[in-house]
Structure formats: structure tokens, C-alpha cells
Design an enzyme around this catalytic site. Structure first.
Site, PDB file in Angstrom:
ATOM      1  N   GLY A 195     -21.249 -47.040  59.059  1.00 52.95           N
ATOM      2  CA  GLY A 195     -22.451 -47.069  59.787  1.00 52.95           C
ATOM      3  C   GLY A 195     -22.831 -47.925  60.826  1.00 52.95           C
ATOM      4  N   THR A 197     -24.113 -51.199  63.147  1.00 47.73           N
ATOM      5  CA  THR A 197     -24.258 -52.644  63.106  1.00 47.73           C
ATOM      6  C   THR A 197     -25.588 -53.089  62.219  1.00 47.73           C
ATOM      7  OG1 THR A 197     -22.349 -52.856  64.769  1.00 47.73           O
ATOM      8  CG2 THR A 197     -23.816 -54.816  64.168  1.00 47.73           C
ATOM      9  N   VAL A 199     -27.611 -51.436  60.321  1.00 49.16           N
ATOM     10  CA  VAL A 199     -27.473 -51.281  58.791  1.00 49.16           C
ATOM     11  C   VAL A 199     -26.389 -52.019  57.884  1.00 49.16           C
ATOM     12  CG1 VAL A 199     -27.719 -49.452  56.996  1.00 49.16           C
ATOM     13  CG2 VAL A 199     -28.690 -48.989  59.158  1.00 49.16           C
ATOM     14  N   GLY A 200     -25.385 -52.216  58.874  1.00 47.60           N
ATOM     15  CA  GLY A 200     -24.265 -53.234  58.239  1.00 47.60           C
ATOM     16  C   GLY A 200     -24.861 -54.406  57.779  1.00 47.60           C
ATOM     17  N   GLU A 217     -17.598 -50.891  58.129  1.00 43.09           N
ATOM     18  CA  GLU A 217     -16.848 -50.094  59.108  1.00 43.09           C
ATOM     19  C   GLU A 217     -18.302 -49.916  60.142  1.00 43.09           C
ATOM     20  OE1 GLU A 217     -13.747 -49.197  59.590  1.00 43.09           O
ATOM     21  OE2 GLU A 217     -12.951 -49.973  57.436  1.00 43.09           O
ATOM     22  N   CYS A 251     -17.269 -43.114  66.571  1.00 42.98           N
ATOM     23  CA  CYS A 251     -17.538 -44.848  66.596  1.00 42.98           C
ATOM     24  C   CYS A 251     -16.617 -45.504  67.607  1.00 42.98           C
ATOM     25  CB  CYS A 251     -17.263 -45.353  65.160  1.00 42.98           C
ATOM     26  SG  CYS A 251     -15.621 -44.750  64.479  1.00 42.98           S
TER      27      CYS A 251
HETATM   28  P1  NAD Z   1     -26.496 -45.459  59.859  1.00 41.67           P
HETATM   29  O1  NAD Z   1     -26.062 -46.963  59.814  1.00 41.67           O
HETATM   30  O2  NAD Z   1     -28.074 -45.310  60.450  1.00 41.67           O
HETATM   31  O3  NAD Z   1     -26.452 -44.976  58.449  1.00 41.67           O
HETATM   32  C1  NAD Z   1     -25.339 -45.044  57.746  1.00 41.67           C
HETATM   33  C2  NAD Z   1     -25.566 -44.869  56.136  1.00 41.67           C
HETATM   34  O4  NAD Z   1     -26.649 -45.966  56.004  1.00 41.67           O
HETATM   35  C3  NAD Z   1     -26.215 -43.626  55.886  1.00 41.67           C
HETATM   36  O5  NAD Z   1     -25.690 -43.056  54.693  1.00 41.67           O
HETATM   37  C4  NAD Z   1     -27.637 -44.027  55.722  1.00 41.67           C
HETATM   38  O6  NAD Z   1     -28.394 -43.191  54.721  1.00 41.67           O
HETATM   39  C5  NAD Z   1     -27.561 -45.372  55.106  1.00 41.67           C
HETATM   40  N1  NAD Z   1     -28.758 -45.948  55.683  1.00 41.67           N
HETATM   41  C6  NAD Z   1     -29.421 -45.994  56.733  1.00 41.67           C
HETATM   42  N2  NAD Z   1     -30.366 -46.941  57.182  1.00 41.67           N
HETATM   43  C7  NAD Z   1     -30.295 -47.695  55.956  1.00 41.67           C
HETATM   44  C8  NAD Z   1     -31.130 -48.714  55.466  1.00 41.67           C
HETATM   45  N3  NAD Z   1     -32.205 -49.434  56.195  1.00 41.67           N
HETATM   46  N4  NAD Z   1     -30.883 -49.261  54.374  1.00 41.67           N
HETATM   47  C9  NAD Z   1     -30.009 -48.963  53.580  1.00 41.67           C
HETATM   48  N5  NAD Z   1     -28.918 -47.655  53.887  1.00 41.67           N
HETATM   49  C10 NAD Z   1     -29.295 -47.064  55.021  1.00 41.67           C
HETATM   50  O7  NAD Z   1     -25.585 -45.019  60.879  1.00 41.67           O
HETATM   51  P2  NAD Z   1     -25.326 -43.389  61.491  1.00 41.67           P
HETATM   52  O8  NAD Z   1     -26.659 -43.198  62.469  1.00 41.67           O
HETATM   53  O9  NAD Z   1     -25.180 -42.504  60.285  1.00 41.67           O
HETATM   54  O10 NAD Z   1     -24.036 -43.537  62.037  1.00 41.67           O
HETATM   55  C11 NAD Z   1     -23.755 -43.960  63.559  1.00 41.67           C
HETATM   56  C12 NAD Z   1     -23.240 -45.236  63.525  1.00 41.67           C
HETATM   57  O11 NAD Z   1     -22.075 -45.556  62.787  1.00 41.67           O
HETATM   58  C13 NAD Z   1     -22.732 -45.768  64.772  1.00 41.67           C
HETATM   59  O12 NAD Z   1     -22.945 -46.825  65.214  1.00 41.67           O
HETATM   60  C14 NAD Z   1     -21.275 -45.613  64.750  1.00 41.67           C
HETATM   61  O13 NAD Z   1     -20.579 -46.526  65.761  1.00 41.67           O
HETATM   62  C15 NAD Z   1     -21.204 -46.006  63.458  1.00 41.67           C
HETATM   63  N6  NAD Z   1     -19.756 -45.574  62.855  1.00 41.67           N
HETATM   64  C16 NAD Z   1     -18.761 -46.378  62.567  1.00 41.67           C
HETATM   65  C17 NAD Z   1     -17.394 -45.850  62.170  1.00 41.67           C
HETATM   66  C18 NAD Z   1     -16.302 -46.704  61.902  1.00 41.67           C
HETATM   67  O14 NAD Z   1     -15.525 -46.098  61.164  1.00 41.67           O
HETATM   68  N7  NAD Z   1     -16.325 -47.877  62.195  1.00 41.67           N
HETATM   69  C19 NAD Z   1     -17.375 -44.418  62.061  1.00 41.67           C
HETATM   70  C20 NAD Z   1     -18.593 -43.552  62.040  1.00 41.67           C
HETATM   71  C21 NAD Z   1     -19.583 -44.254  62.667  1.00 41.67           C
END
Ligand code: NAD
Length: 464
Positions: A195, A197, A199-200, A217, A251
Site C-alpha cells: 500500500g 508509504t 500507511v506503511g 511493499e 505502483c
Molecule cells: P493504502 O495504503 O491506502 O491501503 C492499503 C491497505 O491498508 C488497505 O487494505 C487498507 O484497508 C489499509 N489501510 C488504509 N489506511 C489504513 C490505516 N490508517 N491503518 C491501517 N490500515 C490501513 O493504499 P491503496 O490506496 O489501497 O493503494 C495505493 C498505494 O499502494 C500507492 O501508494 C501504491 O504505490 C501502493 N502500491 C504498492 C505496491 C507495491 O507492490 N509496492 C503495489 C500496489 C500499490
């Protein structure tokens, strides 16, 4: 809003049950792992149309594109694991120190235990199930948390995974931020997060409380460098393809282009032409929701460059036509935030070295692309930049292999795909065994002079 008490109890119960199943030892053997990988393959083969329809409902993904990006990639990784996981499970021998001879030393991969996999919405099947391949190939029990922003896909996976795989050892919990927050309060043996950076950071902080190891990731801005000697028509076609696919919501999409000034106008005209062709002839994936359409509109508010394609966006229908922005201000939001949509900024540079400097002045990207016909330029870019991965003269295909896939620094930590997925979900345990027969007293203190002489001789320690 926190999840209610009943939901919280049920999350804790699922965690406890998964730990119990792991403790029973049932997931450790090769046969269980093989049956899970076979179940996953059947899930994909037997439900192709439902799965692509779910992604179409969530994201307007054209079915063929969904099949390629999500089903085929997952299938390939599962097949690779099926073909190799028994050899990945084998021990590796090591040399035993002379004082411990005779003896045997080896490492053996061991499942980590009970792991949590959290995925985003943009490739909602691949990004949930490819990590699962590594986790089950390594013999773990798993909790899957799909993205709430792809609800139809989340629902069908929650229905199919327990039907085709061991439903006691692999569970799915659907939900959003509140559910994930509760999940992250629990002590997992590994947290695998894909997801943003932002939320990471939250995930890593929560995992730190239990010292749960994490794989992150993440995202970021992946640059594309176009050298003066690049094959421009091919570069333009491939960059446009990668930006158009999934409406730029990838991503590893090319976030922006740095092009040598001597070929900048020609490249820009070609890429605009290619994007017009795709826009007018090919179905487009939707933007995931209205607020992301508005976010993208916001990025066009104040970029300081000039737009080469007309803006056409609509939050209600979640549509956003591709836009090329020439010479945006490097300090604008467009050039500082991950775009994650069909906007392509193009910036002229004086040389390859200037492009390298531009990249190195910014956070380390997930992917980097370079178009050049020169092996020296390719080598220079490979040696002088740091990114999760690189693709030369194409884009994004480095991800569709069994090579390790992951970021570096703010674009992530850890990797998966192929053997690296197995390794991510395994602990490498070191074991040393000595026989109890023939134990030489002379190898214990006080070490007799003769022992000292022999040990020095066999270790070839230089005499004074
Ligand atoms: P996101 O970080 O908003 O959400 C990802 C997951 O985290 C979801 O399951 C969501 O329910 C959970 N989440 C969201 N907010 C949270 C919080 N505050 N606390 C705990 N969990 C939470 O990401 P997104 O919008 O779903 O995806 C887009 C992002 O993901 C982009 O930045 C993209 O570059 C990245 N991404 C990375 C890869 C990779 O393989 N490196 C692949 C796809 C997407």
C-alpha cells in the site's frame, strides 16, 4: 470509529485459531503446501469470469487486462512455487569449525508461523494472492485482509479462498481502516503490507510493539529516463502503454519522464499521439473513486507547466482522460506526490548525468526505467541510481517475473515473487549436531599442549 466489541472478539478468535492450527503442525509438511498451491490454481482456473467481473465492477478493469495483470501473474507465481518449493525446503550444508569436528551444520527454512497479509485495491487479486503463494509455500497459517476499496473482489475472494484452500489455516477478514487497526494490534509472526508509504509507516509502528517483522511493499514516484539515443517511437509507445494501463494506478507505473533536451520535442509529440490513440480506441480502467478523481484534478491545479492534452474528468463516472504536462515546476505537488493516475509530467534534462542527479535528489523509487541503445548509458544509470528494480527499454515487466520484487528505503523493504516470497515467509534456522560417541577429553580445558599444536596445524595458523 473503532470496530465493535463483538467484531474485535471475532478478530482475536481468528488469530487464536490460526495460531492453534499452526501449532498443530499440519501446515508444515510438503503435502499440505502442495495441496494449497493446487487449490489456489483451481480457484483461478474455475472462477476466471467471476474474478474478472468483480474487478470490472470495482475498477472498470477491461476483462482481458484483469486476466493478464491479476490472474495470469498469480497463476505463474503459484506454478513456479509448485515446481520448486520442495527444493526451496531443502537444507543447506555449512562447514563445521575444527573444534566441533566431527559434526554437521546446516540451515533449514522453517515457516514463520501465523502471518497477516494486507493488500491494496489497484491489482486486488494479484496483490493479495501472490504474497499468499509465498506464505503457503513456506508452510504458514495466513490471515488475508483485502482492500475495502475493491469490495466486489474482496467479497468473492472471501467466498472462494476457504472453498478451494484449507479454510482453517487460511482465513479472510474483510474490512477497512478500523478492522486493519485491530488486526495490527495482535502479535503476528510476520506482517506483509502492500500500500501507500503513509500507511506503511502506521503498519511498521504497530508491528514494532510486538517486534513483528514486516515486509513493506510501498509506492512513490518511479522515473523514466529517455536518453538522446533512445528508440523514440518504441519508448513513446511503451511509456504511454504503462501510463494508460489501469489508468496509471500501478505502483510501478512511470510517474514522470526525464528526457534529453535534444529529443524532448520529438518524444513528447510521439507520446501525446500514443495516448490520444489509446484514449480514443481502447477501453479505460476507471479511477477507483470520486475522491481520487478530485485528488488528480487537484494535482493539475498549480503545476506551473503546460498541458498538452485537454482535461476531461468526472468524479461521478470516475473517469479521467490522460494528460501530459510539459515542464512542470519540480517543487509542485504534481512532482512531489505519487501521481497514481493518467497524468504524465515530462521534464527536459541536459544530459544523462543531470537525469541521474534529479533522481538521486529525491526519495529512492520503487522502479526506474531507462531507454537507451548504449550499454555504457545503461551501466551508468544502473551503477549511479538506487531503486527497487529497473527495466531497460520497457516498463513494468520486471515485476512479472520470479525475480525478487520490492522497494528500497521509502519505497519499501523486503521482497517477494518466486523464491524470494518463500524466503520472506520462512525463518532460516541454523542447526549444528555433534555425535556423542568418541568425545575427546583433550578438546576440553585445560587444553593439553598436544591439542593446541594439532589445532594450530590443521587450522593453518601461521607460525610466529
Ligand atoms: P493504502 O495504503 O491506502 O491501503 C492499503 C491497505 O491498508 C488497505 O487494505 C487498507 O484497508 C489499509 N489501510 C488504509 N489506511 C489504513 C490505516 N490508517 N491503518 C491501517 N490500515 C490501513 O493504499 P491503496 O490506496 O489501497 O493503494 C495505493 C498505494 O499502494 C500507492 O501508494 C501504491 O504505490 C501502493 N502500491 C504498492 C505496491 C507495491 O507492490 N509496492 C503495489 C500496489 C500499490
Amino acid at each position: 470509529m473503532a470496530v465493535d466489541e463483538a467484531m474485535n472478539d471475532s478478530i482475536k478468535n481468528v488469530h487464536k485459531e490460526l495460531r492453534e492450527v499452526f501449532a498443530s503442525g499440519r501446515t508444515v509438511g510438503g503435502d499440505w503446501r502442495e495441496s494449497q498451491l493446487r487449490g489456489l490454481l483451481d480457484l483461478l482456473y474455475e472462477n476466471e469470469s467471476e474474478l474478472t467481473a468483480a474487478m470490472a465492477a470495482d475498477l472498470g478493469k477491461p476483462p482481458f487486462e484483469g486476466w493478464v495483470t491479476d490472474l495470469l501473474t498469480t497463476r505463474d507465481d503459484a506454478r513456479d512455487a509448485l515446481a520448486h518449493f520442495r527444493s526451496w525446503m531443502k537444507p543447506t550444508k555449512y562447514k563445521v569449525p575444527v573444534m566441533a569436528t566431527p559434526g554437521k551444520a546446516w540451515t533449514e527454512p522453517q515457516p514463520l508461523g501465523t502471518v497477516l497479509i494486507i493488500s491494496p485495491w489497484n491489482y486486488p487479486i494479484q496483490l493479495l494472492l501472490v504474497p499468499l503463494v509465498g506464505a503457503v509455500a513456506a508452510g504458514n497459517t495466513v490471515l488475508l485482509k483485502p482492500s475495502e476499496l475493491a469490495p466486489a473482489t474482496s467479497a468473492i475472494l472471501a467466498k472462494l479462498v476457504p472453498k478451494y484452500m484449507d479454510g482453517d489455516a487460511i482465513r479472510v477478514i474483510e474490512g477497512g481502516v478500523e478492522t486493519t487497526t485491530e488486526l495490527l494490534n495482535l502479535p503476528w509472526d510476520h506482517v506483509f503490507f502492500t500500500g501507500s508509504t503513509r500507511v506503511g509507516r502506521i503498519v511498521m509502528e504497530a508491528a514494532a510493539k510486538h517486534l513483528s517483522p514486516v515486509t513493506l511493499e510501498l509506492g512513490g514516484k518511479s522515473p523514466t529516463i529517455i536518453a538522446a539515443d533512445a528508440n523514440l517511437p518504441i519508448a513513446a509507445r511503451r511509456v504511454a502503454w504503462a501510463k494508460y494501463l489501469n489508468a496509471g494506478q500501478t505502483c510501478v507505473a512511470p510517474d514522470y519522464v526525464l528526457v534529453d533536451k535534444s529529443v524532448a520535442d520529438e518524444f513528447t509529440d510521439l507520446v501525446v499521439e500514443e495516448l490520444i490513440h489509446s484514449r480514443d480506441k481502447a477501453p479505460a480502467t476507471s479511477i477507483v473513486n470520486a475522491s481520487h478523481v478530485r485528488r488528480l484534478e487537484g494535482l493539475l491545479d498549480d503545476h506551473g507547466g503546460h498541458e498538452l492534452l485537454p482535461r476531461k474528468s468526472d468524479p461521478t463516472s470516475r473517469s479521467f482522460a490522460p494528460v501530459v504536462v510539459a515542464e512542470p515546476d519540480p517543487g509542485s505537488a504534481l512532482m512531489e506526490e505519487e501521481i497514481f493516475g493518467p497524468i504524465l509530467p515530462i521534464i527536459k534534462v541536459n544530459s544523462i548525468d543531470d537525469a541521474i542527479e534529479f533522481v538521486n535528489d529525491r526519495p529512492r523509487p520503487l522502479a526506474l526505467y531507462v531507454f537507451t541503445e548504449s550499454p555504457e548509458t545503461e551501466r551508468r544509470v544502473l551503477d549511479r541510481t538506487t531503486s527497487g528494480s529497473v527495466c531497460v527499454n520497457h516498463l513494468m515487466f520486471q515485476v512479472a517475473t520470479s525475480m525478487p520484487f520490492g522497494g528500497v528505503g521509502p519505497s519499501g523493504m523486503g521482497a517477494y515473487h518466486g523464491k524470494s516470497g518463500f524466503d520472506t515467509f520462512s525463518h532460516t534456522k541454523s542447526v549444528l549436531r555433534r555425535p556423542t560417541k568418541g568425545d575427546l577429553k583433550a578438546t576440553y580445558p585445560p587444553y593439553p599442549k598436544v591439542t593446541q599444536r594439532i589445532i594450530r596445524k590443521v587450522t593453518r595458523w601461521p607460525n610466529k
